[in-house]
Design a protein around this motif. Structure first.
Motif, PDB file in Angstrom:
ATOM      1  N   LEU A  60       0.826  -1.208   0.000  1.00 61.85           N
ATOM      2  CA  LEU A  60       0.000   0.000   0.000  1.00 61.85           C
ATOM      3  C   LEU A  60       0.858   1.255   0.000  1.00 61.85           C
ATOM      4  O   LEU A  60       0.348   2.355   0.170  1.00 61.85           O
ATOM      5  CB  LEU A  60      -0.923   0.000   1.217  1.00 61.85           C
ATOM      6  CG  LEU A  60      -1.909  -1.164   1.267  1.00 61.85           C
ATOM      7  CD1 LEU A  60      -2.614  -1.198   2.603  1.00 61.85           C
ATOM      8  CD2 LEU A  60      -2.892  -1.080   0.134  1.00 61.85           C
ATOM      9  N   ASN A  61       2.163   1.062  -0.174  1.00 59.69           N
ATOM     10  CA  ASN A  61       3.108   2.178  -0.197  1.00 59.69           C
ATOM     11  C   ASN A  61       3.159   2.895   1.143  1.00 59.69           C
ATOM     12  O   ASN A  61       3.343   4.110   1.217  1.00 59.69           O
ATOM     13  CB  ASN A  61       2.784   3.174  -1.310  1.00 59.69           C
ATOM     14  CG  ASN A  61       4.031   3.897  -1.797  1.00 59.69           C
ATOM     15  OD1 ASN A  61       5.140   3.403  -1.622  1.00 59.69           O
ATOM     16  ND2 ASN A  61       3.853   5.050  -2.411  1.00 59.69           N
ATOM     17  N   LEU A  62       2.989   2.126   2.220  1.00 66.19           N
ATOM     18  CA  LEU A  62       3.132   2.637   3.573  1.00 66.19           C
ATOM     19  C   LEU A  62       4.354   1.987   4.208  1.00 66.19           C
ATOM     20  O   LEU A  62       4.565   0.784   4.064  1.00 66.19           O
ATOM     21  CB  LEU A  62       1.882   2.343   4.406  1.00 66.19           C
ATOM     22  CG  LEU A  62       0.602   3.067   3.990  1.00 66.19           C
ATOM     23  CD1 LEU A  62      -0.575   2.585   4.811  1.00 66.19           C
ATOM     24  CD2 LEU A  62       0.753   4.574   4.105  1.00 66.19           C
ATOM     25  N   PHE A  63       5.123   2.781   4.946  1.00 73.04           N
ATOM     26  CA  PHE A  63       6.352   2.271   5.537  1.00 73.04           C
ATOM     27  C   PHE A  63       6.496   2.736   6.985  1.00 73.04           C
ATOM     28  O   PHE A  63       7.388   3.519   7.313  1.00 73.04           O
ATOM     29  CB  PHE A  63       7.569   2.735   4.712  1.00 73.04           C
ATOM     30  CG  PHE A  63       7.608   2.157   3.331  1.00 73.04           C
ATOM     31  CD1 PHE A  63       8.309   0.995   3.067  1.00 73.04           C
ATOM     32  CD2 PHE A  63       6.933   2.780   2.289  1.00 73.04           C
ATOM     33  CE1 PHE A  63       8.329   0.455   1.777  1.00 73.04           C
ATOM     34  CE2 PHE A  63       6.952   2.252   1.011  1.00 73.04           C
ATOM     35  CZ  PHE A  63       7.660   1.083   0.759  1.00 73.04           C
ATOM     36  N   PRO A  64       5.601   2.287   7.867  1.00 70.90           N
ATOM     37  CA  PRO A  64       5.755   2.657   9.276  1.00 70.90           C
ATOM     38  C   PRO A  64       7.069   2.124   9.829  1.00 70.90           C
ATOM     39  O   PRO A  64       7.494   1.021   9.506  1.00 70.90           O
ATOM     40  CB  PRO A  64       4.539   2.003   9.949  1.00 70.90           C
ATOM     41  CG  PRO A  64       4.133   0.901   9.019  1.00 70.90           C
ATOM     42  CD  PRO A  64       4.463   1.374   7.645  1.00 70.90           C
ATOM     43  N   LYS A  65       7.696   2.937  10.675  1.00 70.57           N
ATOM     44  CA  LYS A  65       9.004   2.552  11.215  1.00 70.57           C
ATOM     45  C   LYS A  65       8.905   1.497  12.298  1.00 70.57           C
ATOM     46  O   LYS A  65       9.896   0.841  12.618  1.00 70.57           O
ATOM     47  CB  LYS A  65       9.719   3.796  11.757  1.00 70.57           C
ATOM     48  CG  LYS A  65      10.068   4.824  10.695  1.00 70.57           C
ATOM     49  CD  LYS A  65      10.764   6.033  11.316  1.00 70.57           C
ATOM     50  CE  LYS A  65      11.107   7.072  10.262  1.00 70.57           C
ATOM     51  NZ  LYS A  65      11.765   8.266  10.855  1.00 70.57           N
ATOM     52  N   HIS A  66       7.718   1.357  12.889  1.00 69.99           N
ATOM     53  CA  HIS A  66       7.573   0.455  14.023  1.00 69.99           C
ATOM     54  C   HIS A  66       6.321  -0.415  13.849  1.00 69.99           C
ATOM     55  O   HIS A  66       5.385  -0.027  13.144  1.00 69.99           O
ATOM     56  CB  HIS A  66       7.462   1.237  15.333  1.00 69.99           C
ATOM     57  CG  HIS A  66       8.487   2.309  15.493  1.00 69.99           C
ATOM     58  ND1 HIS A  66       9.829   2.042  15.685  1.00 69.99           N
ATOM     59  CD2 HIS A  66       8.375   3.666  15.467  1.00 69.99           C
ATOM     60  CE1 HIS A  66      10.501   3.181  15.780  1.00 69.99           C
ATOM     61  NE2 HIS A  66       9.632   4.180  15.646  1.00 69.99           N
ATOM     62  N   GLU A  67       6.315  -1.563  14.508  1.00 67.35           N
ATOM     63  CA  GLU A  67       5.127  -2.422  14.506  1.00 67.35           C
ATOM     64  C   GLU A  67       4.027  -1.834  15.379  1.00 67.35           C
ATOM     65  O   GLU A  67       2.851  -2.115  15.172  1.00 67.35           O
ATOM     66  CB  GLU A  67       5.493  -3.820  14.987  1.00 67.35           C
ATOM     67  CG  GLU A  67       6.410  -4.574  14.033  1.00 67.35           C
ATOM     68  CD  GLU A  67       6.690  -5.983  14.499  1.00 67.35           C
ATOM     69  OE1 GLU A  67       6.164  -6.372  15.568  1.00 67.35           O
ATOM     70  OE2 GLU A  67       7.422  -6.702  13.808  1.00 67.35           O
ATOM     71  N   ALA A  68       4.406  -1.035  16.358  1.00 66.43           N
ATOM     72  CA  ALA A  68       3.466  -0.306  17.213  1.00 66.43           C
ATOM     73  C   ALA A  68       4.256   0.810  17.878  1.00 66.43           C
ATOM     74  O   ALA A  68       5.488   0.743  17.976  1.00 66.43           O
ATOM     75  CB  ALA A  68       2.827  -1.210  18.261  1.00 66.43           C
ATOM     76  N   ASN A  69       3.567   1.845  18.338  1.00 66.57           N
ATOM     77  CA  ASN A  69       4.244   2.964  18.983  1.00 66.57           C
ATOM     78  C   ASN A  69       4.463   2.650  20.457  1.00 66.57           C
ATOM     79  O   ASN A  69       3.575   2.869  21.295  1.00 66.57           O
ATOM     80  CB  ASN A  69       3.430   4.246  18.817  1.00 66.57           C
ATOM     81  CG  ASN A  69       4.113   5.245  17.907  1.00 66.57           C
ATOM     82  OD1 ASN A  69       5.336   5.243  17.792  1.00 66.57           O
ATOM     83  ND2 ASN A  69       3.335   6.092  17.269  1.00 66.57           N
ATOM     84  N   ILE A  70       5.641   2.124  20.768  1.00 66.81           N
ATOM     85  CA  ILE A  70       6.021   1.839  22.151  1.00 66.81           C
ATOM     86  C   ILE A  70       7.324   2.571  22.426  1.00 66.81           C
ATOM     87  O   ILE A  70       8.318   2.362  21.730  1.00 66.81           O
ATOM     88  CB  ILE A  70       6.180   0.331  22.392  1.00 66.81           C
ATOM     89  CG1 ILE A  70       4.848  -0.387  22.092  1.00 66.81           C
ATOM     90  CG2 ILE A  70       6.621   0.060  23.825  1.00 66.81           C
ATOM     91  CD1 ILE A  70       4.922  -1.881  22.160  1.00 66.81           C
ATOM     92  N   VAL A  71       7.316   3.456  23.416  1.00 65.66           N
ATOM     93  CA  VAL A  71       8.502   4.251  23.730  1.00 65.66           C
ATOM     94  C   VAL A  71       9.060   3.803  25.073  1.00 65.66           C
ATOM     95  O   VAL A  71       8.313   3.385  25.975  1.00 65.66           O
ATOM     96  CB  VAL A  71       8.182   5.755  23.759  1.00 65.66           C
ATOM     97  CG1 VAL A  71       7.682   6.219  22.396  1.00 65.66           C
ATOM     98  CG2 VAL A  71       7.157   6.087  24.831  1.00 65.66           C
ATOM     99  N   SER A  72      10.348   3.883  25.207  1.00 63.03           N
ATOM    100  CA  SER A  72      10.991   3.405  26.435  1.00 63.03           C
ATOM    101  C   SER A  72      10.950   4.440  27.543  1.00 63.03           C
ATOM    102  O   SER A  72      10.956   4.111  28.718  1.00 63.03           O
ATOM    103  CB  SER A  72      12.447   3.012  26.142  1.00 63.03           C
ATOM    104  OG  SER A  72      13.153   4.116  25.588  1.00 63.03           O
ATOM    105  N   ASN A  73      10.916   5.715  27.177  1.00 60.86           N
ATOM    106  CA  ASN A  73      10.965   6.768  28.185  1.00 60.86           C
ATOM    107  C   ASN A  73      10.004   7.880  27.795  1.00 60.86           C
ATOM    108  O   ASN A  73      10.192   8.546  26.780  1.00 60.86           O
ATOM    109  CB  ASN A  73      12.384   7.312  28.314  1.00 60.86           C
ATOM    110  CG  ASN A  73      12.493   8.364  29.399  1.00 60.86           C
ATOM    111  OD1 ASN A  73      11.737   8.329  30.367  1.00 60.86           O
ATOM    112  ND2 ASN A  73      13.439   9.286  29.247  1.00 60.86           N
ATOM    113  N   ASP A  74       8.981   8.084  28.583  1.00 60.97           N
ATOM    114  CA  ASP A  74       7.976   9.105  28.279  1.00 60.97           C
ATOM    115  C   ASP A  74       8.034  10.196  29.333  1.00 60.97           C
ATOM    116  O   ASP A  74       7.526  10.038  30.441  1.00 60.97           O
ATOM    117  CB  ASP A  74       6.579   8.473  28.231  1.00 60.97           C
ATOM    118  CG  ASP A  74       5.497   9.498  27.911  1.00 60.97           C
ATOM    119  OD1 ASP A  74       5.852  10.588  27.428  1.00 60.97           O
ATOM    120  OD2 ASP A  74       4.320   9.208  28.163  1.00 60.97           O
TER     121      ASP A  74
END
Length: 509
Positions: A60-74
């Protein structure tokens, strides 16, 4: 009915069945011999969403950098932010086209909601005040399906205030649903779009978690926007939102009954080309495919006799208490859909009129590029270390045990209480086709069932053109939309806006 083969490879076209934004069906790796459905074999029963979802997203010409948005430090989880729950800012984009209102005439907002009962989940949303009457207009929430695709897909390609042009500029959408309502777009479940968490245990796997998150968000939203708290409220969305929407409507109904917080003035909900009752909808595949001339009568008979009964048995064994049984039903029932694809060839099954272009059946890359710009993220209040996840394979995979559960069961109680229900479907969509949706709506047991079944199909007229067929009785309506595929607001934006306006005003028929 015309059908056009995709010009992409068979493997890529089949992988599109995992289309997170719209899918009503899951693509297990299957091999089918069209001459005999009994030769259909499940090559890889253990195949799951993530790997195939990633291949689908690329197509679909989409290239998300991550499988889900999970951050280590918020660092945004400070006490003052957490205590207020919602952190929101007004934003302004340069928008071309006209005649369009000045951005100063109404509010565009983006914000984060800190979800309770999570390790560190924050839900991202857009709120657009109505272009026409931002004080008294209804409040509408739109839920994009997937599971795991971002609300911005609808915002920029279907019914939002503006669209992205080829040169990456924004242009007013003359048929945006903010013409008729104040509208919310939410990135959910957690991990989707700009929504994120610090711990993957916050990723939802069922509608209880999804509906509670959305209900809690709405409570805080109306607390912060109290002037809209008494306005009529409607839930809308498409595809996998056929699960989300009834679950959220039931949660709101329960919350209102129990006086849990702010009373949400829910008047109705609308599902577009949704997956709601799998037992009816999977069984309808061979019938729809035959009528669309995608398969022959002998193919239909073989599929109906050899593949439908095992699917029905598997669905009967699917229980919310047993995710494994529901995943097994998913694999079993998708043999029906895959057999049709193998016979029909590489069709675009979201709109069987169209050919795919090159390796793409849809190209949503402009949205991903636009939302990846630092200036855009800054305007929206998104931190530098949060990337836009257009479609999350991790969220998709987490929800697989939810897929085959019937969410029609909660709708009758809502109808009996007077909540309006609109089910609509574009006529050229195969994957969440109008026939399967019509079948479950007609099969739903409620006090008005017999009168709804006996109601005539009447023309739905948008402007001066016959744009669909409408069947309705009391609070329930079903609309088959002409000349549209899976994404009705994208294919028929003028019709979709008139549909929304007429339905909310009680003037759909």
């Amino acid at each position: 009915m015309a059908s056009s083969p995709c010009s992409i490879s068979s493997a890529t076209c089949l992988s599109l069945t995992l289309f997170l934004l719209f899918s009503c069906s899951f693509s297990a790796a299957l091999r089918y011999q069209p001459s005999s459905p009994s030769q259909l074999k499940l090559v890889s029963p253990a195949a799951k969403g993530a790997g195939q979802a990633e291949r689908m997203i690329r197509s679909l010409n989409l290239f998300p950098k991550h499988e889900a948005n999970i951050v280590s430090n918020d660092t945004s989880g400070d006490d003052d932010v957490h205590q207020q729950r919602i952190s929101e800012k007004r934003f302004s984009f340069n928008v071309s086209g006209g005649p369009g209102p000045s951005i100063q005439q109404f509010g565009h907002y983006a914000g984060y909601y800190s979800l309770p009962d999570t390790k560190g989940a924050k839900m991202f949303y857009f709120f657009f005040e109505s272009r026409v009457n931002n004080t008294n207009a209804p409040v509408v929430i739109w839920l994009t399906g997937g599971p795991g695709c971002a609300s911005e897909l609808a915002l920029f390609y279907e019914n939002g205030p503006f669209k992205i042009t080829e040169d990456m500029a924004l242009q007013w959408n003359d048929y945006g649903w903010d013409q008729a309502s104040n509208i919310l777009y939410v990135d959910q479940p957690t991990g989707t779009g700009f929504s994120y968490t610090t711990d993957d245990s916050d990723i939802r796997h069922d509608e209880t978690g999804v509906s509670n998150d959305l209900y809690n968000f709405l409570q805080q939203f109306f607390k912060g926007h109290s002037k809209y708290a008494g306005n009529d409220f409607y839930i809308t969305g498409e595809s996998y939102a056929g699960h989300y929407i009834p679950a959220l409507a039931s949660r709101i109904f329960k919350g209102n009954q129990n006086k849990e917080g702010i009373h949400i003035n829910m008047k109705g909900f609308a599902i577009g080309n949704g997956l709601t009752d799998p037992a009816f909808q999977y069984k309808a595949y061979p019938e729809f495919a035959l009528a669309a001339k995608l398969i022959s009568q002998s193919d239909r008979d073989s599929i109906a006799s050899e593949l439908v009964p095992p699917c029905e048995s598997a669905i009967a064994g699917c229980s919310p208490q047993s995710e494994d049984s529901c995943e097994e039903a998913l694999y079993t029932c998708n043999q029906i859909f895959q057999s049709i694809l193998q016979i029909a060839g590489n069709i675009n099954y979201y709109d069987i009129r169209k050919q795919c272009e090159g390796q793409l059946c849809y190209d949503f890359s402009r949205m991903e590029n636009f939302l990846g710009e630092d200036t855009v993220k800054s305007a929206l209040g998104v931190k530098d270390d949060i990337d836009f996840v257009s479609c999350s394979s991790e969220v998709y995979d987490a929800m697989m045990g939810d897929w085959m559960i019937d969410y029609e069961t909660g709708i009758p109680a809502l109808l009996e209480s007077g909540v309006k229900v609109l089910i609509y479907a574009g006529e050229y969509d195969l994957i969440c086709n109008w026939l399967g949706n019509s079948n479950w709506v007609n099969g739903m047991k409620w006090s008005g069932q017999s009168k709804f079944q006996a109601a005539p199909n009447v023309p739905f007229v948008a402007g001066n053109a016959k744009s669909g067929e409408l069947k309705s009785y009391g609070p329930l309506a079903f609309l088959k939309v002409y000349n549209a595929g899976h994404m009705v607001p994208m294919d028929q934006p003028k019709v979709a806006l008139q549909m929304l306006q007429g339905w909310m005003q009680g003037k759909l028929a």
